[in-house]
Design an enzyme around this catalytic site. Structure first.
Site, PDB file in Angstrom:
ATOM      1  N   ARG A 274     -27.442   8.826 -24.353  1.00 57.95           N
ATOM      2  CA  ARG A 274     -28.912   8.843 -24.152  1.00 57.95           C
ATOM      3  C   ARG A 274     -29.149   9.345 -26.160  1.00 57.95           C
ATOM      4  NH1 ARG A 274     -31.388  14.317 -21.742  1.00 57.95           N
ATOM      5  NH2 ARG A 274     -31.878  14.122 -24.070  1.00 57.95           N
TER       6      ARG A 274
ATOM      7  N   HIS B 195     -34.863  13.145 -22.177  1.00 58.25           N
ATOM      8  CA  HIS B 195     -34.525  13.276 -21.307  1.00 58.25           C
ATOM      9  C   HIS B 195     -35.458  12.261 -20.351  1.00 58.25           C
ATOM     10  CE1 HIS B 195     -34.026  13.777 -16.931  1.00 58.25           C
ATOM     11  NE2 HIS B 195     -34.998  13.849 -16.719  1.00 58.25           N
TER      12      HIS B 195
ATOM     13  N   TYR C  25     -32.552  21.300 -28.295  1.00 60.15           N
ATOM     14  CA  TYR C  25     -31.491  21.869 -27.763  1.00 60.15           C
ATOM     15  C   TYR C  25     -29.914  20.936 -28.261  1.00 60.15           C
ATOM     16  CZ  TYR C  25     -32.290  17.868 -24.464  1.00 60.15           C
ATOM     17  OH  TYR C  25     -33.164  16.912 -23.519  1.00 60.15           O
TER      18      TYR C  25
HETATM   19  C1  LIG Z   1     -31.476  18.003  -7.171  1.00 62.16           C
HETATM   20  C2  LIG Z   1     -31.782  17.859  -8.444  1.00 62.16           C
HETATM   21  N1  LIG Z   1     -31.972  19.013  -8.720  1.00 62.16           N
HETATM   22  C3  LIG Z   1     -32.637  18.692 -10.458  1.00 62.16           C
HETATM   23  C4  LIG Z   1     -32.736  18.061 -10.534  1.00 62.16           C
HETATM   24  C5  LIG Z   1     -34.421  17.950 -12.223  1.00 62.16           C
HETATM   25  N2  LIG Z   1     -33.437  17.157 -13.051  1.00 62.16           N
HETATM   26  C6  LIG Z   1     -34.175  15.514 -12.661  1.00 62.16           C
HETATM   27  S1  LIG Z   1     -32.991  15.258 -13.942  1.00 62.16           S
HETATM   28  C7  LIG Z   1     -32.259  15.647 -14.342  1.00 62.16           C
HETATM   29  C8  LIG Z   1     -30.381  15.371 -14.765  1.00 62.16           C
HETATM   30  C9  LIG Z   1     -29.776  15.059 -14.618  1.00 62.16           C
HETATM   31  O1  LIG Z   1     -28.313  15.096 -15.773  1.00 62.16           O
HETATM   32  P1  LIG Z   1     -27.444  12.810 -15.575  1.00 62.16           P
HETATM   33  O2  LIG Z   1     -27.207  13.272 -13.682  1.00 62.16           O
HETATM   34  O3  LIG Z   1     -26.335  13.835 -15.938  1.00 62.16           O
HETATM   35  O4  LIG Z   1     -28.774  12.069 -15.725  1.00 62.16           O
HETATM   36  P2  LIG Z   1     -29.654  10.982 -16.612  1.00 62.16           P
HETATM   37  O5  LIG Z   1     -30.880  11.960 -16.538  1.00 62.16           O
HETATM   38  O6  LIG Z   1     -29.190  11.874 -17.474  1.00 62.16           O
HETATM   39  O7  LIG Z   1     -29.577  10.160 -16.907  1.00 62.16           O
HETATM   40  C10 LIG Z   1     -32.116  17.351 -13.325  1.00 62.16           C
HETATM   41  C11 LIG Z   1     -32.246  18.230 -13.851  1.00 62.16           C
HETATM   42  C12 LIG Z   1     -33.146  16.591 -10.223  1.00 62.16           C
HETATM   43  N3  LIG Z   1     -34.347  15.823  -9.913  1.00 62.16           N
HETATM   44  N4  LIG Z   1     -32.789  17.000  -8.875  1.00 62.16           N
END
Ligand SMILES: Cc1ncc(C[n+]2csc(CCOP(=O)(O)OP(=O)(O)O)c2C)c(N)n1
Ligand SMILES: Cc1ncc(C[n+]2csc(CCOP(=O)(O)OP(=O)(O)O)c2C)c(N)n1
Ligand SMILES: [Mg+2]
Ligand SMILES: [Mg+2]
Lengths: 379, 332, 379, 332
Positions: free
Chosen positions: A272, A276, A285
Site C-alpha cells: 500500500r 490507508h 507507524y
Molecule cells: C469488521 C470491521 N472491523 C474494522 C474495520 C475498520 N477497518 C477498515 S479497513 C481496516 C484494515 C483492513 O486491512 P486489510 O484487510 O489489510 O485491507 P486494506 O485496507 O489493507 O486494503 C480496518 C481495521 C472494518 N471496516 N470492519
C-alpha cells in the site's frame, strides 16, 4: 514423529510467481507462460492503459477529497497491477465481490468511476448495477463479502454453470480482500464453505502488508497463501506488482473454478503506497525507507519498461494514454461536483421492497417538518 | 511512571478519555488496552495516543483484525485477573463481536453463580454527523441495553468522559462504553485531580428548567442544550437531563422532572423503533401516569438504515426537531 | 510451479500417533516413548480407574436422564481415552476450557461429578469453582471457549509464567472442542491469535467424526490437524482411543506451550459411540456398522488388555475399580435426586456484582407475586 | 413432484411448517433450505423432515457448523436468484450470524438503491419452558425488530405457521421467522389447500373481548388465551391480540381495542427492558393517550439472563402474572 513443521523450520519458501521483474524483464516460466501465450501487444497496451487510468482515477479522487468534494477515499496506489491483472483474467460471466479499494477492478468491469466517487462523496452507498456489471457492491465490514462470494459460487454450481466445458457458460467468482481480513472469522468460514462445497470461487488476497497501522505480523506468522492448504485447497503467492503474473495466476485459478475443481487462494504480494484512507497518517507507524524500497517495484513502471524494451509501444502511445487520463480526470472532477445530493425523503426508499405504513408515516412527518421551514421562509 | 497530566486542563473528549485511561493504567497494572490500531497509531481517533509508548506492547495490544477475537480473548484475560479495555474501531464493527458480548461477557458472572467476574470495558465510538461512509455512524446501544448482565453507559462531555471511563474500568461488571464521536473535539475544563461528583450509573440534570423535560444522552445532549437555549429565547424553560447510564437506566431525575413539567421529549440518534426512547417512554408512563399532560414524544433517527452522509443531517435529530416535539407536547 | 498440492494429490498421511493397539499391544515410538517413560504401573492403573469412573459417571447420567432426573446429557462414550489421556498431561497450574462433553476431564481435575449433573438437571449453569479447579465453565456456544483459552494464555504470558524453566511455575492452557467446532469463525480466530501472540495454549480437538448428524466431511475435506500448519503452528493427529498416546502427545504440546514455544493443535481421532445428546437419535443418520467397527477400538478395553498382557493388574484390581464405580453410581443417583431446586428469587442474584435498583424492584415484584399464592393457600 | 399433503389435516406447528416449506419448494425451484442438521436428520426438531430425501442435497443443504457462514452464503445465493430458508438451530445460536444479518442482509436492498433484493428467510425456534440448558430458551426478537430492513414475524399456532412461512418465503424482503418451540407440538386443523386469510404483516384478534386488551405473540398467545378463559370465569372479558408481525409492528387492532377497553397488558417472554413491549407501550400511549385508563402493563421475562431450567417457570410470564397485570390496570 508426526508433529508438523513449525513456523521456524519450514521448507524454503517457493518462489513468488513473477513474470516481469521490477526492471521490466520478462521472466520465463514453463508453467505460467502457456497461460498468457495469447496475450498480444494490443493486450499489453490495453492493460497498461487500465493501470494508468486506474491510478489516475485514484489520484484524482484523493485530490477531490482534499478539496472537500469527497468525504473519504481509500487509495489503491501501488495495487494497480494486482487489480488489473486479476480483473483482466475474468470472463464476462464471472462475478466480482470487492472490498472498498478495488477501483481498478471496477474500471475493468465497466463500472463508471463517477459512481465510485458518489459513494465516497456520501451521495449513495453504491449506485452501479451489480447485476449488469457483475461487480457487486463495495463491502466495508471486513471479510463479509467472502461469504457472499462463496454463496454466489454455490449458486453457480446449482445452475450447472461449471464443468460443462462451454467457455461462455462456465463461470467463477472472485472475492477480493486484504491481509488484515484474513484474521476475520468470516474469511475463514468462507474458506471452509468453499472447500467443503468445492465452490467455484477464487479468494484473491491483496497482501499490501498493512491493515491501517498494523503490519502483516499482527495477522499471521507464516505467509498467507499457506493458509489454504490447511483448508484443503491450493494457495499461491504471486508478485502483486506484476500485472502479467497476476493475470496468469488468476486465470489459472479461475479456470480451475470454472472446471469444477474448486477454490484457490491467491496471495498477491504488494504494498500500500499511500495512506490507508485519506484520513490516515502513515508517518505515525511506518518508515519512509519501506515506501522508497517499494517505489522501485512500481507496478506501472515495470510494464512501461517491458513495453519499451520489447518495442510494444512508442512515446506517442504513452502520451496518448496520458492524455486520455487527463481527460478522464477533467471529466471526473466535473462529474463529481455535479453529483446531486439525495433528497432527504429518499432515505425512506428501498428500506423494504414495498414501503411499510410506519415508514410512510415517518416520511410524512419529515416532509411536514421540512415544509414548515419553507413556510417560515415564505413568510 | 509516565507523564500523568494533572491540574485543571481544557480537554476535548478524546484527550479526556486518554487521560482517564492513562490514570487507570497507572493505578492498576492489570488494566490493559486492546484493539485494532490502538498501539503506535493511538487508535484512528487517537484516544489511546501515547499509551503503548508509555505502557509497552504487553499492556497496549494491537490485535489481529477480528472483533470476536478481541472480545473473546478479553474474556480469557479477565478470567486471569486482567482488566481489559477493548476498543471497537467504529459502532458498525461491533457486531462480529456481538455473540461473545451477549452470550459470554454478559453471562459469565451469572452462570458461575457469582464466582467469576469479567471486568471488561468495551469502548465504542458511536453516532453520526461526521460525514462518514457506511457502518461508521451507527447507534447500536439498544441492542446492548436489552441484554442483562451488561452495563451500558455513554458520556456527553469531557468531564464525564474523564471520570466515567475510570469508573467503568474500576467496576467489576462488564461495561459497554459509548463515546459520542461527533462531540470528540468539543472542549471543556476538567479537573484531573478531583473526584467524580456522580456515580457511574446516575443521570445528571444538565440544565434545570420548568416547562418541559427533555431527556437525551451522548451526542444529543448538546443538541438538546442548544434547543433549550433557543427555547429560552422564546420564553420557554426546558429541563435537560443527560441519562449517562442506559443500563441500568436511571430515570429518577426524569420522573422528578416530569412530575413537575408534565411533558417529556426523549431524543436519540438511534432508530426509533425499540430505541432507548421506547423504554423511557414506557417507564415514564408507568411511573408518572397521572402527571403526564401529553404522551412522551420521541425525536430519533428514522427507521431506515443509516443513510449516505449527504443526507445524514436530515436523518438525525436536530434543534428544530426537538423544538417541534416540545411544541407537540404543548398541543395536548 | 508454486501451486500447493490440492486435496487430491497430498503426500501420504503421516501415521496416527498410536502407542497402544486396539488389542492392547504397546507400539514402540522413538519420539513419544521418552515422553511417557516415567509412567509406572500405578499410573496406568490410576488412568484405568479414571477411564472406568468417567464412563460410569456418563452411563449413570444417561440413566438419570431417562428417569427424568436430568433435562439432558451429552455422553462422552468412546471419548474417555482422549479426555483422560489429555487431562493427565496437565500440571496443577494448567488451565482447562472445556465444551459440554468433557466429563472425564472434569473428573481428573477434581470437579465433583454431582456438579456436572446439577448443570444438566437444570439446577444451575456450572457450580464448580473454576478458580480452584482450573477447570472453567462448560461452554455450549460452539467454539467460543477457544478464544477464552487463548486470552487466558495471553494472561499467563503477561504474568511471566512461561519459559522460566520452573516446572511448578510455567503454565499452559488447554482448549477442548469438537470436529464441528473447527468450522466456527471463533476457533479460527483463536488459531490466529494464538499463533500471532505465541500464546501457551493447546487446541485439543476431539474429532469424534460427527457434529450431531453431520459427518466430518461437512466440516473439512482434509484431516483437521493440518489446519494448524496454515496458521503457523504444529498440528498432530493422535489415536484418540489410546490413552497413552493422548497422554504423550498432549504432554509434548503442553510442554512446548509452557516453554514459550507457542500453540499446538492436537487432533484426537476418536468416535462418538453414543447419541449426540440424550435427545438425539443417531439411527436416523448413521449406520450401525460404523458403530460396530469402532466398538473394536474401545478405549478402555485396550488398556485392560495391555494391563493383563503386562501383568500390571489382576482380577482383584479390576473388580475393585468396578466396585468403586458401582459405589460412585449409587452416590450420584442419590446426590442428584437430592439436589435442591434453586429458589425463584435466586435468578436475580449475580446478574451484576451489586444488584441494580431495577432488579431489586423486579425481585420484589416476584416475591409479592409468589407471596400472594401463599396467602391464597393460607385462606 | 413429491407427496404434497393436501386437504384438511390436524397438524402441529412442526408439521405445519414442514408442509409450508414443502409447498414452497414445490412451487418454486429456487427455494433452498440450509442449516445445521437440516438434511438426513430433518433438523433437531424435525421441521425439515423428509425434505432432503425429496428435494435432494442441492436444495436441502447440511452446512458446516457456523452461523455467520450460513447467513453469509445465503446472501450470495440470494444474489444469484435463489431464495434460501436458513435454519438457526436454537435462538441463542443466532448471534454468531448477527453481523451478517444486521449489516449485510438488512441493508443490501437499501444500499443498492433498490437494485438488489435478498429474499432470505431466517427461521429461529425460540423461547423457553422446554427444560433446556443455556442458550436454548432465549427470545432475542427485539434485537432484530430494532433493525430497519428486516421483517420480523412469529407464529403462534399451526394454521398461521403453515401460511406465514409460505408468505415469508414469497416476500422479496428478508424475514426473521421466529417459531415458538414450546408450542411446537400443539395441534390444530389446517386446510392445506385454502388461502391465508391475513397478510403476513397483520396482527390478528385471537379472542374478542370488552373489558381489557391483552397483546402477545408467539408462545405467549396461548398463555393469554388461557388467562382470558380464567378471567371469563370471573366475569371479566379480555380481548387477546396476536401481534404476529413484530417488524413492521401492526398495532391497528391494538389501538382499536384499547380505545374501547382503555386498558392494555402486553406479554412476552423476552427481557422487559427494551423488549417489544416497550415499543408497544410507547406507541399505544402516543396513539391512545386520552383513552388509556391505566398505563400499559408489561408482563415479561425478567431482566436477568435466562435462568436454569428448574426455575424457568417462575421466570416466564404465566396465566397468573397476566391476570395480576389485568387486575393492576383496573386498580387505576
Ligand atoms: C469488521 C470491521 N472491523 C474494522 C474495520 C475498520 N477497518 C477498515 S479497513 C481496516 C484494515 C483492513 O486491512 P486489510 O484487510 O489489510 O485491507 P486494506 O485496507 O489493507 O486494503 C480496518 C481495521 C472494518 N471496516 N470492519
Ligand atoms: C454456535 C452454536 N451453534 C449451534 C449449536 C448447536 N450444537 C450443539 S452441539 C453441536 C454439534 C457440535 O459438534 P462438534 O463440535 O463436533 O462437537 P461434539 O458434539 O461432537 O462433541 C451443535 C450444532 C451450538 N451449541 N452452538
Ligand atoms: Mg492490507
Ligand atoms: Mg464431533
Amino acid at each position: 514423529m508426526t508433529v508438523e513443521t513449525a513456523a521456524g523450520d519450514t521448507p524454503p519458501e517457493p518462489e513468488l510467481v513473477q513474470l516481469l521483474t521490477p526492471e521490466g524483464q520478462r521472466v520465463p516460466s514453463e508453467h505460467y507462460d502457456p497461460l498468457i501465450a495469447d496475450i498480444t501487444g494490443d493486450d499489453v497496451r490495453s492493460m497498461y492503459r487500465d493501470l494508468v487510468l486506474g491510478r489516475r482515477v485514484d489520484s484524482e479522487a484523493v485530490a477531490l477529497q482534499r478539496q472537500g468534494e469527497l468525504g473519504l477515499w481509500a487509495s489503491l496506489l501501488g495495487q494497480e497491477a494486482a487489480q488489473v491483472g486479476s480483473a483482466r483474467a475474468l470472463r464476462p460471466q464471472d462475478h466480482v465481490f470487492p472490498t472498498y479499494r478495488e477501483h481498478a477492478v471496477a474500471l475493468c468491469r465497466g463500472v463508471d468511476p463517477v459512481k465510485l466517487l458518489a459513494l465516497f462523496r456520501g451521495v449513495d452507498q453504491g449506485s452501479w448495477d451489480a447485476v449488469e456489471t457483475h461487480f457487486h457492491l463495495y463491502t466495508i465490514v471486513i471479510g463479509a463479502q467472502t461469504l457472499h462470494a462463496t454463496g454466489y459460487a454455490m449458486g453457480i454450481q446449482r445452475d450447472g454453470a461449471i464443468g460443462t466445458g462451454d467457455p461462455d457458460r462456465d463461470a467463477a467468482v472472485i472475492a477480493y480482500f486484504g491481509d488484515g481480513a484474513t484474521s476475520q472469522g468470516d474469511v475463514n468460514e468462507a474458506f471452509i464453505w468453499a472447500s467443503v462445497t468445492n465452490a467455484p470461487v477464487v479468494f484473491f488476497c491483496q497482501n499490501n502488508q498493512w491493515a491501517i497501522s498494523e503490519p502483516l505480523e499482527r495477522q499471521t506468522r507464516v505467509p498467507l497463501y499457506r493458509r489454504a492448504a490447511g483448508f484443503g485447497f491450493p494457495g499461491v503467492r504471486v508478485d502483486g506488482n506484476d500485472v502479467l503474473a497476476c493475470l496468469a495466476v488468476t486465470r489459472e485459478a479461475l479456470q480451475r473454478a470454472r472446471d469444477g475443481e474448486g477454490p484457490t487462494l491467491v496471495e498477491a504480494f504488494t504494498y500500500r503506497m499511500g495512506a490507508h484512507t485519506t484520513t490516515d497518517d502513515p508517518t505515525r507507524y511506518r518508515l519512509n525507507a519501506e515506501l522508497e524500497h517499494w517505489k522501485l517495484k512500481d507496478p506501472i513502471e515495470r510494464v512501461k519498461a517491458f513495453m519499451v524494451r520489447g518495442d510494444l509501444a512508442d512515446q506517442a502511445f504513452f502520451d496518448g494514454v496520458e492524455e486520455e487520463a487527463d481527460e478522464l480526470a477533467v471529466h471526473l472532477r466535473a462529474a463529481c461536483r455535479a453529483l446531486p445530493d439525495p433528497t432527504p425523503t429518499s432515505i425512506f426508499d428501498h428500506v423494504y421492497v414495498e414501503p411499510t405504513p410506519d415508514l410512510v408515516a415517518q416520511r410524512e412527518s419529515m416532509t411536514a417538518h421540512l415544509d414548515s421551514f419553507e413556510e417560515e421562509a415564505a413568510r | 511512571m509516565t507523564d500523568q497530566p494533572t491540574g485543571v486542563q481544557k480537554l476535548n473528549i478524546i484527550k479526556a478519555i486518554n487521560a482517564g485511561l492513562r490514570r487507570s493504567m497507572e493505578n492498576d497494572a492489570k488494566v490493559l488496552v486492546m484493539g485494532e490500531d490502538v498501539g503506535k497509531l493511538g487508535g484512528v481517533f487517537r484516544v489511546t495516543d501515547g499509551l503503548q509508548k508509555d505502557f509497552g506492547e504487553d499492556r497496549v495490544i494491537d490485535t489481529p483484525l477480528a472483533e470476536s477475537g478481541i472480545i473473546g480473548t478479553a474474556v480469557g484475560l479477565a478470567l486471569r485477573g486482567y482488566r481489559p479495555v477493548c476498543e471497537i474501531q467504529f459502532d458498525g464493527f461491533v457486531f462480529p463481536g456481538y455473540d461473545q458480548i451477549v452470550s459470554q461477557v454478559a453471562k459469565m458472572h451469572f452462570r458461575s453463580g457469582g464466582r467469576l467476574r469479567l471486568p471488561i470495558v468495551i469502548r465504542i465510538p458511536y453516532g453520526g454527523s461526521i460525514g462518514a461512509v457506511e457502518h461508521h455512524s451507527e447507534s447500536p446501544e439498544a441492542t446492548f441495553a436489552h441484554i442483562p448482565g451488561l452495563k451500558v453507559v455513554t458520556c456527553s462531555n469531557p468531564l464525564d468522559a474523564y471520570w466515567m471511563i475510570q469508573q467503568a474500568i474500576r467496576l467489576d461488571d462488564p461495561v459497554v462504553f459509548f463515546e459520542p464521536k461527533r462531540r470528540y473535539y468539543e472542549k471543556a475544563e476538567v479537573d484531573l485531580d478531583g473526584e467524580p461528583d456522580l456515580p457511574l450509573e446516575s443521570a445528571r440534570v444538565a440544565l434545570p428548567g420548568t416547562d418541559a423535560t427533555v431527556a437525551a444522552y451522548g451526542p444529543m445532549v448538546k443538541t438538546c442544550l442548544d434547543a433549550a437555549a433557543a427555547a429560552a429565547d422564546d420564553g420557554r424553560s426546558l429541563e435537560v437531563i443527560d441519562l449517562r447510564s442506559l443500563s441500568p437506566l436511571d430515570l429518577r431525575a426524569v420522573y422528578d422532572s416530569v412530575r413537575r413539567t408534565g411533558r417529556l421529549v426523549m431524543v436519540h440518534e438511534a432508530h426509533r423503533t425499540l430505541g432507548v426512547g421506547a423504554e423511557v417512554a414506557a417507564r415514564v408512563t408507568e411511573q408518572c401516569f397521572y402527571s403526564l399532560e401529553a404522551p412522551v414524544q420521541r425525536v430519533t433517527g428514522y427507521d431506515t438504515p443509516y443513510p449516505p452522509a449527504r443526507v445524514e443531517e436530515e436523518y438525525l435529530p436536530d434543534l428544530d426537531r426537538v423544538l417541534d416535539a416540545v411544541d407537540r407536547t404543548f398541543a395536548y
